[in-house]
Design an enzyme around this catalytic site. Structure first.
Site, short mmCIF file in Angstrom:
data_model
loop_
_atom_site.label_atom_id
_atom_site.label_comp_id
_atom_site.label_asym_id
_atom_site.label_seq_id
_atom_site.Cartn_x
_atom_site.Cartn_y
_atom_site.Cartn_z
N GLY A 298 0.84 -1.20 0.00
CA GLY A 298 0.00 0.00 0.00
C GLY A 298 0.87 1.25 0.00
O GLY A 298 0.69 2.16 -0.82
N HIS A 299 1.85 1.27 0.90
CA HIS A 299 2.78 2.41 0.94
C HIS A 299 3.57 2.49 -0.37
O HIS A 299 3.79 3.59 -0.90
CB HIS A 299 3.77 2.26 2.09
CG HIS A 299 3.13 2.14 3.44
ND1 HIS A 299 3.17 0.97 4.18
CD2 HIS A 299 2.42 3.01 4.19
CE1 HIS A 299 2.54 1.16 5.33
NE2 HIS A 299 2.07 2.39 5.36
P1 AMP Z 1 0.98 4.77 7.88
O1 AMP Z 1 2.46 4.68 7.90
O2 AMP Z 1 0.32 3.45 8.11
O3 AMP Z 1 0.46 5.89 8.72
O4 AMP Z 1 0.57 5.12 6.40
C1 AMP Z 1 1.26 6.01 5.60
C2 AMP Z 1 0.40 6.34 4.41
O5 AMP Z 1 0.11 5.16 3.68
C3 AMP Z 1 -0.95 6.96 4.82
O6 AMP Z 1 -1.24 8.04 3.95
C4 AMP Z 1 -1.88 5.80 4.65
O7 AMP Z 1 -3.21 6.20 4.36
C5 AMP Z 1 -1.28 5.09 3.46
N1 AMP Z 1 -1.74 3.68 3.40
C6 AMP Z 1 -1.71 2.75 4.39
N2 AMP Z 1 -2.28 1.59 3.98
C7 AMP Z 1 -2.71 1.80 2.71
C8 AMP Z 1 -3.39 1.00 1.74
N3 AMP Z 1 -3.77 -0.25 2.00
N4 AMP Z 1 -3.66 1.55 0.53
C9 AMP Z 1 -3.30 2.82 0.26
N5 AMP Z 1 -2.64 3.63 1.12
C10 AMP Z 1 -2.36 3.13 2.34
#
Ligand code: AMP
Length: 284
Positions: free
Chosen positions: A36-37
């Site tokens: 996702g990231h």
């Molecule tokens: P985090 O490190 O989990 O806070 O996420 C960093 C970024 O990645 C944030 O903008 C999240 O929304 C995005 N993100 C996390 N999981 C996903 C996913 N499955 N699909 C798309 N973006 C994601």
């Protein structure tokens, strides 16, 4: 790929890129990077000359200390994911540099921070808004990328940037899912085999509600009940909320707007998952 830990150094690196007119894209993360990231980073590197990825586990957005302590820290693996996806700079500041002992200046987010996650996690979005503003000031990107997976976070960031006149374009990126519909999240590895088997019920609920909305249903409680009923088909699933609200303001009303979103938070044992789907008028 450059790895920068120091605040003075990131300023220096950014100003050198700016002097030669590079377009800077930015993907803020807390690490534990998955596909996702990687999708955010890839999109960023396709649309910008320089891609900066921050890796910073921001303690001010955790309202439960043990969640912060337990948060996975996988820096070596993260740098590889970021590099492979096209990152040019990793910015990984130390907590004591971002928040020195005398730090007490916070960003109070607007109305989009009030419902849903804002109710269940007091102070969470205050921490998010504060760290995002700090990071945007340090990296000064042209475009910053946020996942729609955290839909309310994206709305809070948009409202903050607009309210504080921060000169950056905020771009939302579609949620990346497993083939069975489960949204990718660093928490998924904590699901038991049975919980993992049941977890796509969230996506099924989202699709049911989107189908009903697209067939013309606009009564909020009918749409929310559809989601609840679907999620009750799996015994491990405990719904915290299933809320239909306006996609920009995140405020609810009896009749769903033409630009709405369904947001869900649900527990499987001790693992809390969130997901959402946009509801936009196509057939009406
Ligand atoms: P985090 O490190 O989990 O806070 O996420 C960093 C970024 O990645 C944030 O903008 C999240 O929304 C995005 N993100 C996390 N999981 C996903 C996913 N499955 N699909 C798309 N973006 C994601």
């Amino acid at each position: 790929m450059l790895v920068v830990n120091d605040i003075a150094e990131i300023r220096n690196v950014i100003s050198q890129f700016r002097q030669v007119g590079r377009r800077i894209g930015f993907v803020p993360t807390m690490g534990a990077l998955h596909s996702g990231h990687a999708t955010l980073i890839k999109q960023c590197s396709e649309q910008n000359d320089v891609t900066v990825v921050s890796i910073f586990v921001n303690h001010t957005q955790f309202n439960v200390q043990s969640d912060f302590d337990k948060y996975p820290r996988t820096f070596e693996a993260d740098t590889e994911v970021a590099r492979a996806a096209g990152a040019d700079v990793i910015f990984a500041p130390a907590s004591h540099d971002m928040y020195p002992p005398d730090f007490r200046t916070f960003v109070e987010p607007g109305q989009s921070a009030d419902p849903m996650e804002g109710e269940g996690r007091p102070g969470h979005f205050r921490g998010v808004a504060t760290v995002v503003v700090k990071l945007l000031n340090l990296v000064q990107p042209d475009i910053a990328y946020f996942g729609k997976k955290d839909f309310q976070q994206l709305a809070v960031v948009r409202e903050t940037v607009e309210s504080l006149n921060i000169p950056v374009v905020i771009r939302g990126v579609d949620t990346v899912r497993e083939p069975d519909g489960l949204a990718l999240s660093s928490r998924n590895v904590r699901l038991s085999d049975e919980a993992r088997r049941q977890s796509p019920v969230i996506y099924r609920a989202l699709i049911k509600v989107r189908d009903a909305y697209e067939s013309g249903e606009r009564t909020t409680y009918v749409l929310e009940n559809l989601a609840m009923t679907e999620m009750q088909t799996e015994d491990l699933c405990r719904v915290e909320y299933a809320t239909v609200c306006d996609a920009r303001t995140l405020q609810s009303s009896e009749v769903a707007s033409d630009n709405a979103v369904l947001c869900i938070a649900a527990w499987f044992d001790d693992v809390r998952l969130i997901d959402n789907i946009e509801l936009t008028s196509t057939t009406k």
